[in-house]
Design a protein around this motif. Structure first.
Motif, PDB file in Angstrom:
ATOM      1  N   SER A 128       3.434  -7.907  -2.479  1.00 36.64           N
ATOM      2  CA  SER A 128       1.989  -7.753  -1.829  1.00 36.64           C
ATOM      3  C   SER A 128       2.175  -8.104  -0.301  1.00 36.64           C
ATOM      4  O   SER A 128       1.682  -7.399   0.764  1.00 36.64           O
ATOM      5  CB  SER A 128       1.125  -8.824  -2.393  1.00 36.64           C
ATOM      6  OG  SER A 128       0.746  -8.368  -3.414  1.00 36.64           O
TER       7      SER A 128
ATOM      8  N   GLU B 223       3.361  -4.701   1.237  1.00 38.67           N
ATOM      9  CA  GLU B 223       2.502  -4.173   1.433  1.00 38.67           C
ATOM     10  C   GLU B 223       1.523  -4.078   2.589  1.00 38.67           C
ATOM     11  O   GLU B 223       0.916  -3.234   3.255  1.00 38.67           O
ATOM     12  CB  GLU B 223       1.832  -3.589   0.011  1.00 38.67           C
ATOM     13  CG  GLU B 223       2.780  -3.149  -0.955  1.00 38.67           C
ATOM     14  CD  GLU B 223       1.996  -3.247  -2.435  1.00 38.67           C
ATOM     15  OE1 GLU B 223       2.280  -2.400  -3.340  1.00 38.67           O
ATOM     16  OE2 GLU B 223       1.033  -4.124  -2.484  1.00 38.67           O
ATOM     17  N   GLU B 224       1.367  -5.328   2.660  1.00 40.52           N
ATOM     18  CA  GLU B 224       0.247  -5.643   3.878  1.00 40.52           C
ATOM     19  C   GLU B 224       0.875  -5.545   5.084  1.00 40.52           C
ATOM     20  O   GLU B 224       0.199  -5.611   5.922  1.00 40.52           O
ATOM     21  CB  GLU B 224      -0.041  -7.236   3.701  1.00 40.52           C
ATOM     22  CG  GLU B 224      -0.979  -7.470   2.438  1.00 40.52           C
ATOM     23  CD  GLU B 224      -1.374  -8.643   1.990  1.00 40.52           C
ATOM     24  OE1 GLU B 224      -0.800  -9.615   2.790  1.00 40.52           O
ATOM     25  OE2 GLU B 224      -2.129  -8.929   0.856  1.00 40.52           O
TER      26      GLU B 224
ATOM     27  N   THR C  51       5.017 -10.630  -7.380  1.00 42.82           N
ATOM     28  CA  THR C  51       3.539 -10.091  -6.925  1.00 42.82           C
ATOM     29  C   THR C  51       3.246 -10.499  -5.508  1.00 42.82           C
ATOM     30  O   THR C  51       3.118  -9.504  -4.617  1.00 42.82           O
ATOM     31  CB  THR C  51       2.221 -10.374  -7.815  1.00 42.82           C
ATOM     32  OG1 THR C  51       2.595  -9.997  -8.988  1.00 42.82           O
ATOM     33  CG2 THR C  51       1.074  -9.811  -7.264  1.00 42.82           C
TER      34      THR C  51
END
Length: 457
Positions: free
Chosen positions: A328, A331-332, A324
Protein backbone atom coordinates in the motif's frame (compact mmCIF):
# COMPACT_ATOMS: atom_id res chain seq x y z
CA UNK A 1 -2.93 -7.51 68.79
CA UNK A 2 -0.94 -10.48 67.46
CA UNK A 3 -1.79 -13.97 68.58
CA UNK A 4 0.75 -15.86 70.70
CA UNK A 5 2.60 -18.52 68.77
CA UNK A 6 0.97 -21.92 69.09
CA UNK A 7 2.84 -24.78 70.68
CA UNK A 8 2.35 -28.42 69.81
CA UNK A 9 -0.38 -30.12 71.86
CA UNK A 10 -2.18 -26.94 72.88
CA UNK A 11 -5.77 -26.14 71.85
CA UNK A 12 -4.39 -23.22 69.85
CA UNK A 13 -2.14 -25.62 67.95
CA UNK A 14 -5.17 -27.76 67.05
CA UNK A 15 -6.83 -24.63 65.64
CA UNK A 16 -3.69 -23.89 63.61
CA UNK A 17 -3.68 -27.47 62.26
CA UNK A 18 -7.32 -27.21 61.20
CA UNK A 19 -6.84 -23.81 59.58
CA UNK A 20 -3.74 -24.95 57.69
CA UNK A 21 -5.35 -28.17 56.49
CA UNK A 22 -8.49 -26.25 55.53
CA UNK A 23 -6.31 -23.85 53.53
CA UNK A 24 -4.59 -26.79 51.84
CA UNK A 25 -7.95 -28.31 50.91
CA UNK A 26 -9.20 -25.01 49.48
CA UNK A 27 -5.95 -24.50 47.56
CA UNK A 28 -6.29 -27.98 46.11
CA UNK A 29 -9.93 -27.56 45.07
CA UNK A 30 -9.25 -24.13 43.61
CA UNK A 31 -6.35 -25.43 41.53
CA UNK A 32 -8.39 -28.36 40.21
CA UNK A 33 -11.22 -26.06 39.11
CA UNK A 34 -8.84 -23.57 37.50
CA UNK A 35 -7.03 -26.32 35.57
CA UNK A 36 -10.25 -27.89 34.31
CA UNK A 37 -11.39 -24.52 32.92
CA UNK A 38 -7.98 -23.52 31.54
CA UNK A 39 -7.71 -26.85 29.71
CA UNK A 40 -10.76 -25.86 27.63
CA UNK A 41 -9.29 -22.51 26.55
CA UNK A 42 -9.23 -21.86 22.78
CA UNK A 43 -5.90 -22.60 21.07
CA UNK A 44 -3.32 -19.91 20.49
CA UNK A 45 -3.52 -18.32 23.94
CA UNK A 46 -0.61 -20.02 25.74
CA UNK A 47 1.63 -17.47 27.51
CA UNK A 48 -0.53 -14.62 26.21
CA UNK A 49 -2.51 -12.15 28.29
CA UNK A 50 -5.51 -13.03 26.13
CA UNK A 51 -5.59 -16.33 28.04
CA UNK A 52 -6.19 -14.47 31.32
CA UNK A 53 -8.79 -12.25 29.63
CA UNK A 54 -10.60 -15.35 28.43
CA UNK A 55 -10.39 -17.01 31.85
CA UNK A 56 -11.73 -14.06 33.85
CA UNK A 57 -14.91 -14.28 31.74
CA UNK A 58 -15.48 -17.91 32.76
CA UNK A 59 -17.58 -18.09 35.98
CA UNK A 60 -16.23 -21.53 37.02
CA UNK A 61 -12.66 -20.24 36.83
CA UNK A 62 -13.59 -17.27 39.02
CA UNK A 63 -15.07 -19.73 41.53
CA UNK A 64 -11.75 -21.62 41.53
CA UNK A 65 -9.84 -18.38 42.11
CA UNK A 66 -12.25 -17.37 44.86
CA UNK A 67 -11.76 -20.72 46.55
CA UNK A 68 -8.00 -20.22 46.52
CA UNK A 69 -8.43 -16.70 47.92
CA UNK A 70 -10.41 -18.09 50.85
CA UNK A 71 -7.58 -20.60 51.29
CA UNK A 72 -5.17 -17.68 51.53
CA UNK A 73 -7.30 -16.19 54.31
CA UNK A 74 -7.19 -19.51 56.17
CA UNK A 75 -3.42 -19.81 55.77
CA UNK A 76 -2.96 -16.19 56.86
CA UNK A 77 -4.95 -16.88 60.02
CA UNK A 78 -2.90 -20.02 60.67
CA UNK A 79 0.36 -18.10 60.23
CA UNK A 80 -0.95 -15.42 62.57
CA UNK A 81 -1.50 -17.95 65.37
CA UNK A 82 1.36 -20.34 64.63
CA UNK A 83 4.89 -20.32 63.32
CA UNK A 84 6.00 -20.65 59.70
CA UNK A 85 7.81 -23.88 60.62
CA UNK A 86 4.52 -25.34 61.85
CA UNK A 87 2.16 -24.08 59.14
CA UNK A 88 4.15 -24.38 55.92
CA UNK A 89 4.63 -28.19 56.10
CA UNK A 90 0.88 -28.57 56.65
CA UNK A 91 0.12 -26.48 53.55
CA UNK A 92 2.00 -29.07 51.48
CA UNK A 93 -1.11 -31.22 51.96
CA UNK A 94 -2.68 -29.31 49.06
CA UNK A 95 -0.97 -31.86 46.81
CA UNK A 96 -2.66 -34.68 48.70
CA UNK A 97 -6.05 -33.07 48.07
CA UNK A 98 -5.63 -31.66 44.55
CA UNK A 99 -4.36 -34.68 42.64
CA UNK A 100 -6.92 -37.28 43.86
CA UNK A 101 -9.75 -34.77 43.33
CA UNK A 102 -8.47 -34.09 39.81
CA UNK A 103 -8.26 -37.82 39.04
CA UNK A 104 -11.79 -38.46 40.29
CA UNK A 105 -13.14 -35.51 38.30
CA UNK A 106 -11.44 -36.80 35.14
CA UNK A 107 -12.72 -40.32 35.89
CA UNK A 108 -9.18 -41.67 36.03
CA UNK A 109 -7.84 -44.37 38.30
CA UNK A 110 -5.37 -43.20 40.94
CA UNK A 111 -2.73 -45.95 40.88
CA UNK A 112 -0.14 -47.01 43.44
CA UNK A 113 2.50 -45.21 41.38
CA UNK A 114 0.48 -42.00 41.70
CA UNK A 115 0.12 -42.40 45.45
CA UNK A 116 3.86 -43.00 45.80
CA UNK A 117 4.68 -40.01 43.63
CA UNK A 118 2.29 -37.75 45.50
CA UNK A 119 3.49 -38.88 48.94
CA UNK A 120 7.14 -38.59 47.89
CA UNK A 121 6.61 -35.06 46.60
CA UNK A 122 4.63 -33.89 49.61
CA UNK A 123 6.78 -35.80 52.10
CA UNK A 124 10.07 -34.54 50.64
CA UNK A 125 8.87 -30.96 50.63
CA UNK A 126 7.42 -31.17 54.15
CA UNK A 127 10.63 -32.82 55.34
CA UNK A 128 12.70 -30.01 53.87
CA UNK A 129 10.56 -27.39 55.63
CA UNK A 130 10.72 -29.23 58.95
CA UNK A 131 14.51 -29.66 58.75
CA UNK A 132 15.09 -26.07 57.61
CA UNK A 133 13.10 -24.61 60.54
CA UNK A 134 12.90 -21.12 58.92
CA UNK A 135 12.98 -18.35 61.52
CA UNK A 136 11.69 -14.88 60.66
CA UNK A 137 14.41 -12.23 60.39
CA UNK A 138 14.48 -8.63 61.49
CA UNK A 139 11.66 -6.45 60.17
CA UNK A 140 13.83 -3.99 58.22
CA UNK A 141 13.73 -2.62 54.68
CA UNK A 142 16.04 -4.74 52.50
CA UNK A 143 18.65 -2.74 50.54
CA UNK A 144 17.99 -2.26 46.85
CA UNK A 145 21.02 -4.28 45.75
CA UNK A 146 19.62 -7.40 47.41
CA UNK A 147 16.35 -7.01 45.51
CA UNK A 148 18.31 -6.52 42.28
CA UNK A 149 20.21 -9.77 42.88
CA UNK A 150 16.99 -11.67 43.55
CA UNK A 151 15.23 -10.15 40.54
CA UNK A 152 18.16 -10.98 38.27
CA UNK A 153 18.34 -14.58 39.46
CA UNK A 154 14.59 -15.25 39.44
CA UNK A 155 14.12 -13.46 36.13
CA UNK A 156 16.96 -15.41 34.48
CA UNK A 157 15.76 -18.77 35.79
CA UNK A 158 12.10 -18.18 34.88
CA UNK A 159 13.04 -16.83 31.46
CA UNK A 160 15.27 -19.83 30.83
CA UNK A 161 12.52 -22.23 31.88
CA UNK A 162 10.05 -20.61 29.49
CA UNK A 163 12.49 -20.62 26.56
CA UNK A 164 13.40 -24.27 27.09
CA UNK A 165 9.81 -25.30 27.79
CA UNK A 166 8.54 -23.89 24.49
CA UNK A 167 10.76 -26.40 22.67
CA UNK A 168 9.33 -29.41 24.49
CA UNK A 169 6.20 -31.51 24.19
CA UNK A 170 3.24 -30.17 26.23
CA UNK A 171 3.43 -32.89 28.90
CA UNK A 172 7.07 -31.88 29.55
CA UNK A 173 6.51 -28.18 29.02
CA UNK A 174 3.78 -27.94 31.66
CA UNK A 175 5.96 -28.81 34.70
CA UNK A 176 8.61 -26.31 33.64
CA UNK A 177 6.05 -23.55 33.32
CA UNK A 178 4.61 -24.66 36.67
CA UNK A 179 8.04 -24.34 38.28
CA UNK A 180 8.42 -20.86 36.78
CA UNK A 181 5.02 -19.89 38.15
CA UNK A 182 6.01 -21.14 41.60
CA UNK A 183 9.10 -18.91 41.55
CA UNK A 184 7.10 -15.84 40.58
CA UNK A 185 4.50 -16.57 43.27
CA UNK A 186 7.33 -16.85 45.80
CA UNK A 187 8.66 -13.47 44.67
CA UNK A 188 5.14 -12.08 44.95
CA UNK A 189 4.98 -13.29 48.57
CA UNK A 190 8.23 -11.49 49.42
CA UNK A 191 6.98 -8.27 47.82
CA UNK A 192 3.67 -8.64 49.68
CA UNK A 193 5.50 -9.02 53.00
CA UNK A 194 7.37 -5.74 52.49
CA UNK A 195 4.32 -3.89 51.12
CA UNK A 196 2.22 -4.93 54.13
CA UNK A 197 4.99 -3.73 56.45
CA UNK A 198 4.82 -0.30 54.81
CA UNK A 199 1.05 -0.29 55.24
CA UNK A 200 1.28 -1.18 58.93
CA UNK A 201 3.91 1.51 59.52
CA UNK A 202 2.61 4.39 57.38
CA UNK A 203 -0.91 3.48 56.34
CA UNK A 204 -2.24 3.78 52.81
CA UNK A 205 0.32 6.44 51.89
CA UNK A 206 3.14 4.07 52.78
CA UNK A 207 1.50 1.29 50.78
CA UNK A 208 1.02 3.41 47.65
CA UNK A 209 4.47 4.98 48.01
CA UNK A 210 6.33 1.66 48.01
CA UNK A 211 7.46 0.17 44.68
CA UNK A 212 6.90 -3.30 46.11
CA UNK A 213 3.14 -2.70 46.01
CA UNK A 214 3.23 -2.46 42.22
CA UNK A 215 5.73 -5.30 41.99
CA UNK A 216 3.12 -7.50 43.71
CA UNK A 217 0.69 -6.87 40.86
CA UNK A 218 3.28 -7.52 38.14
CA UNK A 219 4.53 -10.78 39.63
CA UNK A 220 0.97 -11.92 40.36
CA UNK A 221 -0.02 -11.47 36.71
CA UNK A 222 3.18 -13.14 35.49
CA UNK A 223 2.84 -16.10 37.84
CA UNK A 224 -0.84 -16.54 37.04
CA UNK A 225 -0.13 -16.44 33.29
CA UNK A 226 2.54 -19.16 33.60
CA UNK A 227 0.38 -21.30 35.89
CA UNK A 228 -2.72 -21.07 33.71
CA UNK A 229 -0.68 -21.73 30.57
CA UNK A 230 0.65 -24.88 32.23
CA UNK A 231 -2.88 -25.87 33.24
CA UNK A 232 -4.08 -25.18 29.68
CA UNK A 233 -1.73 -27.63 28.01
CA UNK A 234 -1.69 -30.74 30.25
CA UNK A 235 -3.49 -32.42 33.19
CA UNK A 236 -2.91 -31.13 36.72
CA UNK A 237 -0.52 -33.95 37.62
CA UNK A 238 1.97 -32.64 35.05
CA UNK A 239 2.31 -29.09 36.40
CA UNK A 240 0.92 -28.80 39.92
CA UNK A 241 3.58 -30.82 41.80
CA UNK A 242 6.36 -28.68 40.31
CA UNK A 243 4.47 -25.47 41.13
CA UNK A 244 3.57 -26.54 44.67
CA UNK A 245 7.15 -27.65 45.40
CA UNK A 246 8.96 -24.70 43.83
CA UNK A 247 6.92 -21.98 45.48
CA UNK A 248 7.86 -22.62 49.15
CA UNK A 249 11.47 -23.50 48.29
CA UNK A 250 11.94 -20.32 46.28
CA UNK A 251 10.15 -18.33 48.99
CA UNK A 252 12.62 -19.61 51.59
CA UNK A 253 15.56 -18.75 49.35
CA UNK A 254 14.28 -15.22 48.71
CA UNK A 255 13.54 -14.74 52.40
CA UNK A 256 17.09 -15.74 53.31
CA UNK A 257 18.58 -13.24 50.83
CA UNK A 258 16.38 -10.18 51.36
CA UNK A 259 14.34 -10.68 54.55
CA UNK A 260 16.98 -12.11 56.87
CA UNK A 261 15.29 -15.47 57.40
CA UNK A 262 17.56 -17.92 59.21
CA UNK A 263 17.72 -21.65 58.47
CA UNK A 264 19.10 -24.56 60.42
CA UNK A 265 22.76 -25.08 59.54
CA UNK A 266 25.20 -27.93 59.96
CA UNK A 267 26.15 -31.22 58.38
CA UNK A 268 23.03 -33.09 59.47
CA UNK A 269 20.54 -30.42 58.28
CA UNK A 270 22.40 -30.18 54.95
CA UNK A 271 22.24 -33.94 54.53
CA UNK A 272 18.55 -33.86 55.35
CA UNK A 273 17.99 -31.08 52.82
CA UNK A 274 19.59 -33.11 50.05
CA UNK A 275 17.67 -36.28 50.90
CA UNK A 276 14.36 -34.41 51.09
CA UNK A 277 14.98 -32.69 47.76
CA UNK A 278 15.94 -36.00 46.12
CA UNK A 279 12.74 -37.66 47.39
CA UNK A 280 10.68 -34.71 46.21
CA UNK A 281 12.31 -34.78 42.75
CA UNK A 282 11.55 -38.48 42.35
CA UNK A 283 7.93 -37.82 43.34
CA UNK A 284 7.53 -35.04 40.78
CA UNK A 285 8.97 -37.32 38.08
CA UNK A 286 6.61 -40.16 38.99
CA UNK A 287 3.61 -37.86 38.78
CA UNK A 288 4.68 -36.11 35.57
CA UNK A 289 5.08 -39.47 33.83
CA UNK A 290 2.12 -41.25 35.40
CA UNK A 291 -1.00 -42.51 33.59
CA UNK A 292 -2.76 -39.39 34.90
CA UNK A 293 -0.77 -37.58 32.19
CA UNK A 294 0.13 -40.25 29.64
CA UNK A 295 -3.42 -41.60 29.75
CA UNK A 296 -4.59 -38.38 28.13
CA UNK A 297 -2.01 -38.45 25.36
CA UNK A 298 -4.65 -38.14 22.62
CA UNK A 299 -6.21 -35.06 24.22
CA UNK A 300 -2.81 -33.44 24.83
CA UNK A 301 -1.72 -34.16 21.25
CA UNK A 302 -4.93 -32.63 19.89
CA UNK A 303 -4.44 -29.47 21.95
CA UNK A 304 -0.80 -29.23 20.86
CA UNK A 305 -1.79 -29.61 17.21
CA UNK A 306 -4.49 -26.96 17.54
CA UNK A 307 -2.02 -24.70 19.31
CA UNK A 308 0.48 -25.07 16.46
CA UNK A 309 -2.22 -24.27 13.91
CA UNK A 310 -3.32 -21.17 15.85
CA UNK A 311 0.27 -19.91 16.26
CA UNK A 312 1.09 -20.48 12.58
CA UNK A 313 -2.17 -18.91 11.44
CA UNK A 314 -1.39 -15.86 13.58
CA UNK A 315 2.05 -15.66 11.99
CA UNK A 316 0.51 -15.84 8.50
CA UNK A 317 -2.01 -13.11 9.35
CA UNK A 318 0.78 -10.87 10.68
CA UNK A 319 2.86 -11.43 7.54
CA UNK A 320 -0.15 -10.65 5.36
CA UNK A 321 -0.72 -7.46 7.35
CA UNK A 322 2.92 -6.38 7.03
CA UNK A 323 2.98 -7.18 3.32
CA UNK A 324 -0.23 -5.20 2.80
CA UNK A 325 1.34 -2.18 4.51
CA UNK A 326 4.44 -2.32 2.31
CA UNK A 327 2.49 -2.73 -0.93
CA UNK A 328 0.00 0.00 0.00
CA UNK A 329 2.87 2.39 0.76
CA UNK A 330 4.37 1.80 -2.68
CA UNK A 331 0.98 2.25 -4.35
CA UNK A 332 0.31 5.50 -2.51
CA UNK A 333 3.65 6.94 -3.65
CA UNK A 334 2.13 7.68 -7.05
CA UNK A 335 -0.53 9.93 -5.58
CA UNK A 336 1.81 12.04 -3.47
CA UNK A 337 2.79 15.53 -4.48
CA UNK A 338 6.35 14.90 -3.33
CA UNK A 339 7.31 11.27 -3.99
CA UNK A 340 9.70 9.65 -1.50
CA UNK A 341 13.37 9.30 -2.33
CA UNK A 342 14.95 6.31 -4.00
CA UNK A 343 16.48 5.12 -0.72
CA UNK A 344 13.06 4.90 0.95
CA UNK A 345 11.60 3.01 -2.01
CA UNK A 346 14.55 0.59 -2.00
CA UNK A 347 13.98 -0.14 1.69
CA UNK A 348 10.37 -1.03 0.95
CA UNK A 349 11.35 -3.25 -1.95
CA UNK A 350 13.89 -5.08 0.18
CA UNK A 351 11.21 -5.53 2.80
CA UNK A 352 8.95 -7.10 0.16
CA UNK A 353 11.73 -9.47 -0.86
CA UNK A 354 12.03 -10.51 2.79
CA UNK A 355 8.31 -10.90 3.54
CA UNK A 356 7.18 -12.90 0.49
CA UNK A 357 9.46 -15.96 1.11
CA UNK A 358 8.55 -15.91 4.81
CA UNK A 359 4.87 -15.85 3.89
CA UNK A 360 5.26 -18.77 1.49
CA UNK A 361 7.07 -20.81 4.16
CA UNK A 362 4.43 -19.96 6.78
CA UNK A 363 1.61 -20.99 4.43
CA UNK A 364 3.31 -24.33 3.81
CA UNK A 365 3.83 -24.84 7.53
CA UNK A 366 0.18 -23.99 8.20
CA UNK A 367 -0.97 -26.58 5.67
CA UNK A 368 1.16 -29.25 7.36
CA UNK A 369 0.00 -28.24 10.84
CA UNK A 370 -3.62 -28.23 9.73
CA UNK A 371 -3.31 -31.76 8.40
CA UNK A 372 -1.77 -32.97 11.64
CA UNK A 373 -4.49 -31.24 13.67
CA UNK A 374 -7.18 -32.90 11.58
CA UNK A 375 -5.67 -36.34 12.15
CA UNK A 376 -5.21 -35.69 15.89
CA UNK A 377 -8.83 -34.54 16.17
CA UNK A 378 -10.11 -37.71 14.50
CA UNK A 379 -7.76 -39.91 16.53
CA UNK A 380 -9.00 -38.33 19.74
CA UNK A 381 -12.58 -39.06 18.65
CA UNK A 382 -11.56 -42.63 17.86
CA UNK A 383 -9.92 -43.01 21.26
CA UNK A 384 -13.05 -41.78 23.01
CA UNK A 385 -15.18 -44.16 20.94
CA UNK A 386 -12.84 -47.08 21.62
CA UNK A 387 -12.55 -47.76 17.88
CA UNK A 388 -9.36 -47.80 15.79
CA UNK A 389 -9.01 -45.15 13.11
CA UNK A 390 -10.17 -46.30 9.68
CA UNK A 391 -7.71 -46.80 6.88
CA UNK A 392 -8.41 -44.38 4.08
CA UNK A 393 -10.08 -44.50 1.68
CA UNK A 394 -12.92 -45.50 3.98
CA UNK A 395 -16.23 -47.02 3.02
CA UNK A 396 -15.08 -50.52 2.10
CA UNK A 397 -16.40 -52.09 5.26
CA UNK A 398 -13.39 -51.20 7.40
CA UNK A 399 -10.44 -53.08 8.69
CA UNK A 400 -10.45 -56.80 9.30
CA UNK A 401 -11.62 -57.88 12.68
CA UNK A 402 -14.27 -55.13 12.88
CA UNK A 403 -17.06 -56.46 10.74
CA UNK A 404 -20.09 -55.79 12.90
CA UNK A 405 -22.48 -53.18 11.51
CA UNK A 406 -22.23 -51.11 14.71
CA UNK A 407 -18.44 -50.87 14.52
CA UNK A 408 -18.55 -50.15 10.79
CA UNK A 409 -20.97 -47.33 11.49
CA UNK A 410 -18.69 -45.88 14.17
CA UNK A 411 -15.69 -46.05 11.83
CA UNK A 412 -17.66 -44.42 9.03
CA UNK A 413 -18.59 -41.61 11.41
CA UNK A 414 -14.92 -41.18 12.35
CA UNK A 415 -13.90 -41.11 8.70
CA UNK A 416 -16.52 -38.42 8.08
CA UNK A 417 -15.19 -36.49 11.10
CA UNK A 418 -11.65 -36.63 9.72
CA UNK A 419 -12.86 -35.48 6.29
CA UNK A 420 -14.75 -32.56 7.89
CA UNK A 421 -11.69 -31.43 9.85
CA UNK A 422 -9.53 -31.66 6.74
CA UNK A 423 -12.02 -29.72 4.62
CA UNK A 424 -12.09 -26.94 7.22
CA UNK A 425 -8.30 -26.80 7.08
CA UNK A 426 -8.31 -26.74 3.27
CA UNK A 427 -10.89 -23.92 3.24
CA UNK A 428 -8.75 -21.84 5.59
CA UNK A 429 -5.64 -22.54 3.52
CA UNK A 430 -7.44 -21.55 0.29
CA UNK A 431 -8.60 -18.26 1.82
CA UNK A 432 -5.14 -17.31 3.07
CA UNK A 433 -3.45 -18.49 -0.12
CA UNK A 434 -5.84 -16.32 -2.19
CA UNK A 435 -4.99 -13.26 -0.06
CA UNK A 436 -1.29 -14.04 -0.43
CA UNK A 437 -1.59 -14.44 -4.21
CA UNK A 438 -3.34 -11.08 -4.51
CA UNK A 439 -0.62 -9.38 -2.48
CA UNK A 440 2.14 -11.05 -4.49
CA UNK A 441 0.55 -9.79 -7.70
CA UNK A 442 0.28 -6.25 -6.31
CA UNK A 443 3.88 -6.43 -5.10
CA UNK A 444 5.12 -7.58 -8.51
CA UNK A 445 3.19 -4.74 -10.15
CA UNK A 446 4.90 -2.23 -7.90
CA UNK A 447 8.34 -3.72 -8.54
CA UNK A 448 7.80 -3.46 -12.29
CA UNK A 449 6.47 0.09 -11.98
CA UNK A 450 9.47 1.23 -9.96
CA UNK A 451 11.89 -0.44 -12.37
CA UNK A 452 10.11 1.16 -15.38
CA UNK A 453 10.17 4.62 -13.80
CA UNK A 454 13.88 4.33 -13.09
CA UNK A 455 14.67 3.21 -16.62
CA UNK A 456 12.66 6.08 -18.13
CA UNK A 457 14.05 8.59 -15.60
Amino acid sequence: MPYPAAERGTPLAVTVYLLALGAALLFGIGSVVQQRVAFTAPPGKTLRLSLLWWLVRQPPWLIGVGTAVVGNLFSGAALGMGTVALVQPLLVARLLFALPISAVWARQRFTLRDWLGMLATAGGLAGFLVIARPQEGADVEPPVWQWLVVLAVIGSVVGGLVVIARKLAPAREAPMLGAGAGMLFALQSAFTHVAVSHFLDDGISGLLGSWTTYAVAVTAVGGTLLAQSAYEMAPLAASYPALAATEPLAAIGISVVVLGTALAVGVLPLTGFLIALAVMTVGIYLLATSPLVTGQAEVIARKAADEEVAETEREVEELLHDLTDEVSWLEECRTRTRPPGAAAVDRRLRRLDELVPRLDAALEQLADAGGRAAVESAEQAAEQAGTPMPERPAGDGGRSGSTTPARREVRDDLAATLERYEEEARARDRRLAAEAATLRERADTQRRAVASERRSG
